[in-house]
Enzyme design. Sequence first.
Site, mmCIF file in Angstrom:
data_model
loop_
_atom_site.group_PDB
_atom_site.id
_atom_site.type_symbol
_atom_site.label_atom_id
_atom_site.label_comp_id
_atom_site.label_asym_id
_atom_site.label_seq_id
_atom_site.Cartn_x
_atom_site.Cartn_y
_atom_site.Cartn_z
ATOM 1 C CG ASP A 1 -2.071 1.012 1.087
ATOM 2 O OD1 ASP A 1 -2.574 1.195 -0.033
ATOM 3 O OD2 ASP A 1 -2.440 1.622 2.107
ATOM 4 C CB SER B 1 -6.667 2.665 0.297
ATOM 5 O OG SER B 1 -5.320 2.995 0.044
ATOM 6 C CD GLN C 1 -4.801 1.138 -2.941
ATOM 7 O OE1 GLN C 1 -4.321 2.199 -3.295
ATOM 8 N NE2 GLN C 1 -4.377 0.477 -1.877
#
Length: 322
Positions: free
Chosen positions: A232, A254, A304
Amino acid sequence: MLMSHHCSLLERNTISDKDLETPPCLVERILSLDPLDLNLFRGYTIPNAPTFGKVFGGQLVGQALAAATKTVDFTKIVHNLHSYFLLVGDITIPILYEVNHLRDGNNFATRRVDARQKGKTIFILFASFQREQQGFDHQESNMPHMSPPETLVTREEMLQRRITDPLLPRDYRNKVAIENITTWPIDIRFCEPNYSTEQTKSPPRLNYWFRARGKLSDDQALHRCVVAFASDLIFACIGLNPHRRKGMSAAALSLDHSLWFHRPLRADDWLLFVMVNPTSFQSRGLTRGEMFNRKGELVVSLTQEALLKEALTIKPIFGAKL
């Protein structure tokens, strides 16, 4: 009462649950959990962990996967996960991870993990685990040719150069200088170092080598939790690159995060992270990624979706992202 083979859950432990001759490295300490019950664990945001003013998304993914892993037979290893970020996490209080057993088959197991703070669910993770099986093997994706990581500058060196670069605006150099440039638990080497400001437009793609700082045990479950944590970092931000301009403040938050683990890997050896954002629309950007080992084997695929927001002031608070 806990059954005898679960007694180790009474002790605070790392992912691998093995005695280490040397103290665990920072990323392993970040992923360490306190077991409260067979399916309930407590995690923390420890000093020196990346935070960005809130609980780092990779910490939630890595800790939740660690919690799920502790409830699965050791012969089954995670092969994919899908997660949803619901609320901004508070770095000042612990996070409770409750694991739900959705399936326990001969070859596969499935877990759902709910992460909670202040009585609210802030994050959900679904993970599937598989026992090793023989099968077909092919690879169409090719690793792009990049300079070896040993020849590239570190993230911290790149930030230091921004402070001294006379071609950058003085106010920007002063801003970087007063910021606390903490050393991340993941060593990152950008393949095409960018010394421009964060308000300079660039393509929505990025390539970098990364590895955990320190030596990890041989436990494959630990290595996959570390990769989940690292996945991430900077991933969502590249969707902002084509829209950057002078005076703009923006953030990438996110919304969901998915990983597929294809082959065994080592998170303490260099992995090439290749990422691209093919499209953004109506405040949402989609980013795709691939991770290769140094032999060119595709070890992880990722996607993502992130919320891309422009604002005069970006100040994360505990509460809904939307």
